[in-house]
Design a protein around this motif. Sequence first.
Motif, PDB file in Angstrom:
ATOM      1  N   GLY A  49      11.276  -1.566   4.999  1.00  0.00           N
ATOM      2  CA  GLY A  49      11.422  -2.300   3.744  1.00  0.00           C
ATOM      3  C   GLY A  49      10.525  -1.790   2.637  1.00  0.00           C
ATOM      4  O   GLY A  49      10.985  -1.408   1.563  1.00  0.00           O
ATOM      5  N   ASN A  50       9.203  -1.776   2.886  1.00  0.00           N
ATOM      6  CA  ASN A  50       8.282  -1.426   1.800  1.00  0.00           C
ATOM      7  C   ASN A  50       8.326   0.043   1.404  1.00  0.00           C
ATOM      8  O   ASN A  50       8.149   0.375   0.229  1.00  0.00           O
ATOM      9  CB  ASN A  50       6.859  -1.834   2.173  1.00  0.00           C
ATOM     10  CG  ASN A  50       6.639  -3.317   1.982  1.00  0.00           C
ATOM     11  OD1 ASN A  50       7.263  -3.937   1.113  1.00  0.00           O
ATOM     12  ND2 ASN A  50       5.783  -3.914   2.790  1.00  0.00           N
ATOM     13  N   THR A  51       8.546   0.922   2.367  1.00  0.00           N
ATOM     14  CA  THR A  51       8.657   2.343   2.019  1.00  0.00           C
ATOM     15  C   THR A  51       9.863   2.563   1.111  1.00  0.00           C
ATOM     16  O   THR A  51       9.794   3.329   0.136  1.00  0.00           O
ATOM     17  CB  THR A  51       8.772   3.216   3.288  1.00  0.00           C
ATOM     18  OG1 THR A  51       7.606   3.014   4.076  1.00  0.00           O
ATOM     19  CG2 THR A  51       8.898   4.700   2.943  1.00  0.00           C
TER      20      THR A  51
ATOM     21  N   PHE B 108       0.817  -1.224   0.000  1.00  0.00           N
ATOM     22  CA  PHE B 108       0.000   0.000   0.000  1.00  0.00           C
ATOM     23  C   PHE B 108       0.844   1.264   0.000  1.00  0.00           C
ATOM     24  O   PHE B 108       0.331   2.360  -0.255  1.00  0.00           O
ATOM     25  CB  PHE B 108      -0.923   0.014   1.231  1.00  0.00           C
ATOM     26  CG  PHE B 108      -0.220   0.376   2.519  1.00  0.00           C
ATOM     27  CD1 PHE B 108      -0.046   1.711   2.878  1.00  0.00           C
ATOM     28  CD2 PHE B 108       0.290  -0.605   3.363  1.00  0.00           C
ATOM     29  CE1 PHE B 108       0.609   2.060   4.057  1.00  0.00           C
ATOM     30  CE2 PHE B 108       0.950  -0.273   4.534  1.00  0.00           C
ATOM     31  CZ  PHE B 108       1.117   1.071   4.879  1.00  0.00           C
ATOM     32  N   LYS B 109       2.138   1.143   0.303  1.00  0.00           N
ATOM     33  CA  LYS B 109       2.987   2.331   0.383  1.00  0.00           C
ATOM     34  C   LYS B 109       2.939   3.134  -0.921  1.00  0.00           C
ATOM     35  O   LYS B 109       3.146   4.347  -0.918  1.00  0.00           O
ATOM     36  CB  LYS B 109       4.440   1.941   0.695  1.00  0.00           C
ATOM     37  CG  LYS B 109       4.654   1.256   2.045  1.00  0.00           C
ATOM     38  CD  LYS B 109       4.296   2.134   3.222  1.00  0.00           C
ATOM     39  CE  LYS B 109       4.854   1.696   4.567  1.00  0.00           C
ATOM     40  NZ  LYS B 109       4.475   0.376   5.043  1.00  0.00           N
ATOM     41  N   ASP B 110       2.630   2.470  -2.041  1.00  0.00           N
ATOM     42  CA  ASP B 110       2.581   3.169  -3.338  1.00  0.00           C
ATOM     43  C   ASP B 110       1.508   4.255  -3.373  1.00  0.00           C
ATOM     44  O   ASP B 110       1.669   5.254  -4.083  1.00  0.00           O
ATOM     45  CB  ASP B 110       2.325   2.160  -4.465  1.00  0.00           C
ATOM     46  CG  ASP B 110       3.475   1.174  -4.619  1.00  0.00           C
ATOM     47  OD1 ASP B 110       4.583   1.471  -4.140  1.00  0.00           O
ATOM     48  OD2 ASP B 110       3.253   0.103  -5.212  1.00  0.00           O
TER      49      ASP B 110
ATOM     50  N   VAL C  27      -0.858  -2.274  12.301  1.00  0.00           N
ATOM     51  CA  VAL C  27      -0.402  -0.957  12.755  1.00  0.00           C
ATOM     52  C   VAL C  27       1.091  -0.993  13.077  1.00  0.00           C
ATOM     53  O   VAL C  27       1.541  -1.798  13.903  1.00  0.00           O
ATOM     54  CB  VAL C  27      -1.189  -0.501  13.999  1.00  0.00           C
ATOM     55  CG1 VAL C  27      -0.608   0.801  14.544  1.00  0.00           C
ATOM     56  CG2 VAL C  27      -2.668  -0.305  13.657  1.00  0.00           C
ATOM     57  N   GLY C  28       1.842  -0.135  12.387  1.00  0.00           N
ATOM     58  CA  GLY C  28       3.267   0.053  12.682  1.00  0.00           C
ATOM     59  C   GLY C  28       3.452   1.487  13.158  1.00  0.00           C
ATOM     60  O   GLY C  28       3.351   1.797  14.340  1.00  0.00           O
ATOM     61  N   ASN C  29       3.651   2.406  12.196  1.00  0.00           N
ATOM     62  CA  ASN C  29       3.685   3.833  12.526  1.00  0.00           C
ATOM     63  C   ASN C  29       2.285   4.412  12.694  1.00  0.00           C
ATOM     64  O   ASN C  29       2.129   5.567  13.071  1.00  0.00           O
ATOM     65  CB  ASN C  29       4.409   4.612  11.427  1.00  0.00           C
ATOM     66  CG  ASN C  29       5.887   4.774  11.744  1.00  0.00           C
ATOM     67  OD1 ASN C  29       6.245   5.126  12.859  1.00  0.00           O
ATOM     68  ND2 ASN C  29       6.732   4.483  10.772  1.00  0.00           N
ATOM     69  N   ALA C  30       1.270   3.640  12.336  1.00  0.00           N
ATOM     70  CA  ALA C  30      -0.143   4.033  12.448  1.00  0.00           C
ATOM     71  C   ALA C  30      -0.556   5.086  11.422  1.00  0.00           C
ATOM     72  O   ALA C  30      -1.618   5.692  11.542  1.00  0.00           O
ATOM     73  CB  ALA C  30      -0.493   4.500  13.861  1.00  0.00           C
ATOM     74  N   GLY C  31       0.260   5.286  10.393  1.00  0.00           N
ATOM     75  CA  GLY C  31      -0.102   6.214   9.327  1.00  0.00           C
ATOM     76  C   GLY C  31      -1.281   5.695   8.521  1.00  0.00           C
ATOM     77  O   GLY C  31      -2.201   6.445   8.177  1.00  0.00           O
ATOM     78  N   ASN C  32      -1.288   4.415   8.225  1.00  0.00           N
ATOM     79  CA  ASN C  32      -2.349   3.855   7.394  1.00  0.00           C
ATOM     80  C   ASN C  32      -3.667   3.786   8.163  1.00  0.00           C
ATOM     81  O   ASN C  32      -4.731   4.067   7.612  1.00  0.00           O
ATOM     82  CB  ASN C  32      -1.931   2.463   6.892  1.00  0.00           C
ATOM     83  CG  ASN C  32      -2.465   2.156   5.505  1.00  0.00           C
ATOM     84  OD1 ASN C  32      -2.727   3.070   4.716  1.00  0.00           O
ATOM     85  ND2 ASN C  32      -2.632   0.875   5.206  1.00  0.00           N
ATOM     86  N   TYR C  33      -3.594   3.426   9.424  1.00  0.00           N
ATOM     87  CA  TYR C  33      -4.767   3.432  10.309  1.00  0.00           C
ATOM     88  C   TYR C  33      -5.411   4.821  10.286  1.00  0.00           C
ATOM     89  O   TYR C  33      -6.618   4.975  10.096  1.00  0.00           O
ATOM     90  CB  TYR C  33      -4.290   3.063  11.720  1.00  0.00           C
ATOM     91  CG  TYR C  33      -5.341   2.974  12.800  1.00  0.00           C
ATOM     92  CD1 TYR C  33      -5.949   1.760  13.125  1.00  0.00           C
ATOM     93  CD2 TYR C  33      -5.710   4.104  13.536  1.00  0.00           C
ATOM     94  CE1 TYR C  33      -6.891   1.676  14.141  1.00  0.00           C
ATOM     95  CE2 TYR C  33      -6.650   4.041  14.553  1.00  0.00           C
ATOM     96  CZ  TYR C  33      -7.244   2.818  14.852  1.00  0.00           C
ATOM     97  OH  TYR C  33      -8.176   2.739  15.868  1.00  0.00           O
TER      98      TYR C  33
ATOM     99  N   VAL D  81      -5.009  -6.067   3.812  1.00  0.00           N
ATOM    100  CA  VAL D  81      -3.769  -6.848   3.844  1.00  0.00           C
ATOM    101  C   VAL D  81      -2.757  -6.053   3.012  1.00  0.00           C
ATOM    102  O   VAL D  81      -2.936  -5.812   1.824  1.00  0.00           O
ATOM    103  CB  VAL D  81      -3.956  -8.312   3.405  1.00  0.00           C
ATOM    104  CG1 VAL D  81      -4.755  -9.058   4.462  1.00  0.00           C
ATOM    105  CG2 VAL D  81      -4.636  -8.451   2.068  1.00  0.00           C
ATOM    106  N   THR D  82      -1.722  -5.604   3.713  1.00  0.00           N
ATOM    107  CA  THR D  82      -0.912  -4.468   3.285  1.00  0.00           C
ATOM    108  C   THR D  82       0.167  -4.767   2.245  1.00  0.00           C
ATOM    109  O   THR D  82       0.534  -3.891   1.461  1.00  0.00           O
ATOM    110  CB  THR D  82      -0.256  -3.863   4.539  1.00  0.00           C
ATOM    111  OG1 THR D  82       0.221  -4.951   5.362  1.00  0.00           O
ATOM    112  CG2 THR D  82      -1.244  -3.034   5.337  1.00  0.00           C
ATOM    113  N   GLY D  83       0.721  -5.998   2.265  1.00  0.00           N
ATOM    114  CA  GLY D  83       1.838  -6.286   1.370  1.00  0.00           C
ATOM    115  C   GLY D  83       1.827  -7.728   0.851  1.00  0.00           C
ATOM    116  O   GLY D  83       1.290  -8.638   1.494  1.00  0.00           O
TER     117      GLY D  83
HETATM  118  C1  LIG Z   1       4.275  -0.016   6.334  1.00  0.00           C
HETATM  119  C2  LIG Z   1       3.571  -1.302   6.534  1.00  0.00           C
HETATM  120  C3  LIG Z   1       2.670  -1.521   7.597  1.00  0.00           C
HETATM  121  C4  LIG Z   1       2.436  -0.508   8.675  1.00  0.00           C
HETATM  122  O1  LIG Z   1       1.802   0.656   8.228  1.00  0.00           O
HETATM  123  P1  LIG Z   1       1.841   1.970   9.140  1.00  0.00           P
HETATM  124  O2  LIG Z   1       1.217   3.018   8.326  1.00  0.00           O
HETATM  125  O3  LIG Z   1       3.291   2.214   9.440  1.00  0.00           O
HETATM  126  O4  LIG Z   1       1.087   1.649  10.403  1.00  0.00           O
HETATM  127  C5  LIG Z   1       2.001  -2.708   7.655  1.00  0.00           C
HETATM  128  N1  LIG Z   1       2.212  -3.690   6.733  1.00  0.00           N
HETATM  129  C6  LIG Z   1       3.070  -3.521   5.724  1.00  0.00           C
HETATM  130  C7  LIG Z   1       3.253  -4.638   4.747  1.00  0.00           C
HETATM  131  C8  LIG Z   1       3.779  -2.335   5.586  1.00  0.00           C
HETATM  132  O5  LIG Z   1       4.636  -2.199   4.570  1.00  0.00           O
END
Ligand SMILES: *Cc1c(COP(=O)(O)O)cnc(C)c1O
Length: 359
Positions: A87-89, A61-63, A187-193, A317-319
């Motif tokens: 990694g993904n960013t 989703f970083k794209d 949730v990692g940095n919580a930006g996507n949330y 599902v993010t990646g």
């Molecule tokens: C970046 C990332 C997350 C976390 O997203 P945040 O916006 O940092 O909370 C979760 N899953 C994947 C695969 C990511 O690349």
Amino acid sequence: MARQWRGLLHEYADRLNITSATPIITLGEGGTPLIPAPALSERTGAKVYVKFEGMNPTGSFKDRGMTMAISKAVEAGAKAVICASTGNTSASAAAYAAYAGITAAVLVPEGKISMGKLSQAVAHNAQILQLQGNFDDCLDIARDLAENYPVHLVNSVNNDRIEGQKTAAYEIVEVLGRAPDFHFIPVGNAGNYTAYHRGYREEITRGATHVLPRMFGFQAAGSAPLVNGAPVLKPETLATAIRIGKPASWDLAIAAKEDSNGYFGAITDEGILAAQRILSADVGVFVEPASAISVAGLLERAEAGAIPKGSVCVLTVTGHGLKDPQYALKRPDGTEVSPEVVAVNTAEIASVLGLAKVK
Ligand SMILES: *Cc1c(COP(=O)(O)O)cnc(C)c1O
């Protein structure tokens, strides 16, 4: 002429801060499938859909955030961008910077990013530095560099990232004709949330839905600052994409949780891997471990009786699973999977497969 999806800056031009002066740097991101998951509906009694963000150009989703962040950076005259990354960013920044013809510098925690993601950053010709520290240290340094040197920060502390990412909520409302009752997300940095909550709020304001989904975010048990209510100094989890102890969007995430009557929960690494397997084996969607925590979160909350039957649940599902395939090749007991070797003989192979002869 058949029409193809044009990327989200073109598709949502009227709802994002772009003008005729904004160069549109796009690889066709967004427009990802919302996949009904009957196997998960059966397990939980809810109506479950999976938003498969692994279908984006660099596999995460970083794209969505990067098309916006790099376009705005180029509009502002940037010749170089910098990011900290699990990694993904870095994979995404490297690809969009390559398209834009500018330099991407990325800081990653030493030894803690998956081979697939590292190979993408290398392939797209980023300047990659492995920091002797964790992600949180990488982000501190990236912010420092952007403040004092001529590089543009493209982490999700840059609001352009959140703005691009909120479009996933638009797509979900468009497909369902309403917002879901519950939204499950890693949730990692919580930006996507934060981004999904913003997107859904905008959809309500626009009159596209009356429903504000309850935002259910999940962190790995060894890396769960928002669940614990305090930063984690040494975050640990095999789900490297969410191995973050000091979420950059902490305050925004708390506000989104409170506004949506949401929830933060923690899942063990074993729970994450079990959910990854359920999603790949029963639904046909292969995701990286961090992404599977949405599924683990749904199963845990349904088990706890927190999800009324018939609720519409969307799981981001993010990646993509190919980012970090090593865990799929291990059994739960840790042994390596190695497919059986057979001779070039039809009858023998049929017998190994358990097939009885029909003619
Ligand atoms: C970046 C990332 C997350 C976390 O997203 P945040 O916006 O940092 O909370 C979760 N899953 C994947 C695969 C990511 O690349």
